[in-house]
Motif scaffolding. Structure first.
Motif, mmCIF file in Angstrom:
data_model
loop_
_atom_site.group_PDB
_atom_site.id
_atom_site.type_symbol
_atom_site.label_atom_id
_atom_site.label_comp_id
_atom_site.label_asym_id
_atom_site.label_seq_id
_atom_site.Cartn_x
_atom_site.Cartn_y
_atom_site.Cartn_z
ATOM 1 N N HIS A 1 -42.274 24.668 39.827
ATOM 2 C CA HIS A 1 -41.078 24.555 38.995
ATOM 3 C C HIS A 1 -41.218 23.582 37.834
ATOM 4 O O HIS A 1 -40.421 23.615 36.904
ATOM 5 N N CYS A 2 -42.236 22.740 37.859
ATOM 6 C CA CYS A 2 -42.362 21.732 36.809
ATOM 7 C C CYS A 2 -43.687 21.829 36.065
ATOM 8 O O CYS A 2 -44.098 20.893 35.384
ATOM 9 N N GLY B 1 -47.350 27.062 36.945
ATOM 10 C CA GLY B 1 -46.480 27.635 37.961
ATOM 11 C C GLY B 1 -45.546 28.678 37.398
ATOM 12 O O GLY B 1 -45.332 29.742 37.993
ATOM 13 N N LYS B 2 -44.981 28.398 36.248
ATOM 14 C CA LYS B 2 -44.083 29.375 35.614
ATOM 15 C C LYS B 2 -44.836 30.647 35.240
ATOM 16 O O LYS B 2 -44.324 31.763 35.422
ATOM 17 N N ALA B 3 -46.047 30.503 34.706
ATOM 18 C CA ALA B 3 -46.829 31.666 34.301
ATOM 19 C C ALA B 3 -47.157 32.561 35.488
ATOM 20 O O ALA B 3 -47.219 33.785 35.359
ATOM 21 N N LEU B 4 -47.376 31.970 36.650
ATOM 22 C CA LEU B 4 -47.672 32.754 37.853
ATOM 23 C C LEU B 4 -46.411 33.387 38.430
ATOM 24 O O LEU B 4 -46.392 34.568 38.774
ATOM 25 N N ASP C 1 -32.927 23.512 39.473
ATOM 26 C CA ASP C 1 -32.192 24.540 40.222
ATOM 27 C C ASP C 1 -32.815 25.905 39.973
ATOM 28 O O ASP C 1 -33.471 26.138 38.949
ATOM 29 N N ALA C 2 -32.593 26.813 40.917
ATOM 30 C CA ALA C 2 -33.242 28.125 40.888
ATOM 31 C C ALA C 2 -32.777 28.986 39.721
ATOM 32 O O ALA C 2 -33.571 29.726 39.125
ATOM 33 N N ASP C 3 -31.501 28.930 39.377
ATOM 34 C CA ASP C 3 -30.996 29.779 38.293
ATOM 35 C C ASP C 3 -31.633 29.417 36.955
ATOM 36 O O ASP C 3 -32.019 30.300 36.178
ATOM 37 N N THR C 4 -31.729 28.118 36.679
ATOM 38 C CA THR C 4 -32.370 27.683 35.435
ATOM 39 C C THR C 4 -33.849 28.061 35.436
ATOM 40 O O THR C 4 -34.399 28.466 34.407
ATOM 41 N N PHE C 5 -34.471 27.963 36.595
ATOM 42 C CA PHE C 5 -35.881 28.327 36.702
ATOM 43 C C PHE C 5 -36.076 29.822 36.457
ATOM 44 O O PHE C 5 -36.994 30.230 35.740
ATOM 45 N N ALA D 1 -34.240 31.705 34.621
ATOM 46 C CA ALA D 1 -34.064 31.916 33.181
ATOM 47 C C ALA D 1 -35.340 31.567 32.429
ATOM 48 O O ALA D 1 -35.731 32.254 31.475
ATOM 49 N N ALA D 2 -36.015 30.500 32.870
ATOM 50 C CA ALA D 2 -37.291 30.114 32.250
ATOM 51 C C ALA D 2 -38.348 31.180 32.482
ATOM 52 O O ALA D 2 -39.174 31.453 31.599
ATOM 53 N N LEU D 3 -38.333 31.806 33.652
ATOM 54 C CA LEU D 3 -39.305 32.861 33.950
ATOM 55 C C LEU D 3 -39.083 34.082 33.072
ATOM 56 O O LEU D 3 -40.048 34.732 32.649
ATOM 57 N N ARG D 4 -37.826 34.398 32.785
ATOM 58 C CA ARG D 4 -37.548 35.519 31.881
ATOM 59 C C ARG D 4 -38.103 35.242 30.482
ATOM 60 O O ARG D 4 -38.622 36.143 29.808
#
Length: 253
Positions: free
Chosen positions: A134-135, A139-142, A170-174, A176-179
């Motif tokens: 998450h940080c 991790g985000k790219a995967l 939080d999961a919702d913000t994460f 959104a970052a993945l999108r």
């Protein structure tokens, strides 16, 4: 020049592998452009070599077990560190940052290889070090390219520990970052785990289109801004795509 039997056989297997639904003999005639007698002969050879299998009940053709054996053997035999090294070196020569290769491990990223920047950046990650998904850009790219159900399951009990004021907690913000990652093809980390580190990551995919590794470039904010390193993203994505190509992988749709 008349195509060789090998070329025709490979063309046939390719058509079967790329079909969205299993094909009948008549559909294979139409899609391959081969006459019926030639197609019968090629299907017989392919079946004998287990490259193709015929489902008698529905009268369709599928890839045979030999194809999957070859793919499985290829994937178990390659060393992703060795395959990715040339692209890592290319990025290292082009940009003033550390270049790393990471792989997923649960909800962490584990770094396998690091090529240090020409000038010391301090506090450098070492092979074997881990980061929470998450940080980290890696991790985000995967996570961004996992099936939604798999991503949700992994995040269901994930602890979004705060490391800096910029950490996603939080999961919702994460999500959104993945999108955003999927939209642009790479992930960024602007001092979300450490107050002075920032970086970008691009995924490497296997033959199923699953993210199996990441290439990452990171630096310190006293040397580069987030806008600086975002400008490196095109080259990073190209390197990740080249490694994907070399291992027989494909980007997801």
């Amino acid at each position: 020049m008349t195509s060789s039997i090998v070329q025709k056989l490979m063309s046939l297997v390719t058509v079967i592998s790329e079909a969205r639904t299993p094909l009948t003999f008549s559909e294979l005639v139409e899609q391959t452009g081969l006459n019926k007698s030639t197609l019968h002969r090629l299907l017989s050879i392919a079946a004998d070599e287990q490259l193709v299998q015929h489902v008698k009940g529905s009268k369709v053709y599928l890839l045979g077990p030999k194809v999957f054996d070859l793919v499985r053997n290829a994937y178990s035999g390659y060393d992703i560190q060795a395959v990715a090294l040339d692209e890592m070196m290319r990025l290292h020569a082009q940009f003033d940052g550390n270049v790393t290769l990471g792989v997923p491990n649960g909800t962490d990223v584990v770094y396998l290889r690091l090529i240090e920047a020409k000038g010391s950046l301090g506090g450098i990650q070492r092979p074997g070090m881990r980061e929470p998904v998450h940080c980290s850009a890696s991790g985000k790219a995967l996570m961004a390219y996992l099936p939604p159900a798999v991503c949700d399951a992994m995040l269901s009990d994930h602890v979004f520990e705060r490391f800096t004021e910029r950490t996603i907690t939080d999961a919702d913000t994460f999500r959104a970052a993945l999108r955003e990652v999927r939209a642009q093809g790479f992930a960024a980390n602007d001092r979300e785990e450490y107050d002075h580190f920032l970086g970008i990551s691009a995924p490497i995919f296997n033959y199923m289109g699953d993210p199996i590794a990441v290439l990452n470039i990171w630096t310190v904010h006293t040397r580069h801004s987030i806008d600086d390193i975002m400008g490196w993203s095109e080259a990073l994505i190209a390197s990740a795509q080249e490694v994907t190509r070399m291992i027989g992988g494909k980007s997801p749709d």
